[in-house]
Write a protein that holds these residues in place. Structure first.
Motif, short mmCIF file in Angstrom:
data_model
loop_
_atom_site.label_atom_id
_atom_site.label_comp_id
_atom_site.label_asym_id
_atom_site.label_seq_id
_atom_site.Cartn_x
_atom_site.Cartn_y
_atom_site.Cartn_z
N ALA A 21 0.83 -1.21 0.00
CA ALA A 21 0.00 0.00 0.00
C ALA A 21 0.86 1.26 0.00
O ALA A 21 0.57 2.23 -0.72
N LEU A 45 -3.27 6.11 3.59
CA LEU A 45 -3.31 4.76 4.15
C LEU A 45 -4.40 4.63 5.22
O LEU A 45 -5.13 3.63 5.24
N ILE A 67 -5.58 -6.88 0.16
CA ILE A 67 -4.45 -6.41 -0.64
C ILE A 67 -3.61 -7.64 -0.93
O ILE A 67 -3.06 -8.25 -0.01
#
Length: 186
Positions: free
Chosen positions: A26, A136, A150
């Protein structure tokens, strides 16, 4: 290599306890978007080529310059810029570079053929790290289905951010803090 370290991101309460590999992916994603939109991290010299759409006396640089190494203009359709300006030909004001009517090469506006500016930008790494953390927090706090995924990593999360369109708007708003502010030009 990421500028924001996973260990630093995990110190943020909303990101604590997240899988390090998922968090790294991320971080890489957000930092890549920042570089794509605003240029590379760091304070090394960068070259920016600008193609003005009008003969305005002011252009906006992608990053705020700490110092300007050179400014060159194209005066016609040629492969390389053919006029090197001296400091008396322009003035830097924040993200703006103003063409002056005085100096060795006076002009009322920038060349419509293009400008090449080589400069060392102000180091904005801290601002970029904060924007990355805010994105984030936004994205790890949202999942329309109640599950954040993810890659191979997934976990159940509370749907705190509303809908996906709002998350996209909020992400854009967070990253827009890094771009030059709109200014009224006289």
């Amino acid at each position: 290599m990421s500028v924001l370290l996973v260990a630093d991101a995990q110190r943020v309460p909303e990101l604590a306890g997240l899988d390090a590999d998922a968090l790294q992916l991320a971080i890489d994603d957000v930092e890549a978007e920042i570089v794509d939109r605003f240029g590379a991290y760091g304070a090394g010299a960068i070259t920016e080529t600008i193609q003005p759409t009008s003969s305005s006396s002011t252009i906006v640089l992608r990053r705020k310059p700490a110092s300007i190494t050179s400014v060159k203009e194209w005066t016609s359709i040629v492969a390389l810029p053919d006029r090197t300006l001296v400091e008396a030909d322009y003035q830097a004001r924040g993200f703006l570079l103003e063409r002056l009517r005085s100096g060795d090469n006076p002009a009322s506006g920038w060349s419509l053929y293009g400008i090449e500016v080589v400069y060392v930008p102000v180091d904005d790494t801290a601002r970029r790290k904060m924007a990355t953390i805010d994105v984030l927090k936004l994205e790890f706090g949202f999942s329309g289905s109640g599950t954040l995924r993810i890659g191979d990593y997934s976990r159940s999360v509370a749907s705190a951010a509303g809908n996906a369109d709002q998350v996209t708007r909020d992400r854009t708003r967070i990253l827009s803090r890094l771009r030059p502010k709109r200014m009224v030009l006289r």
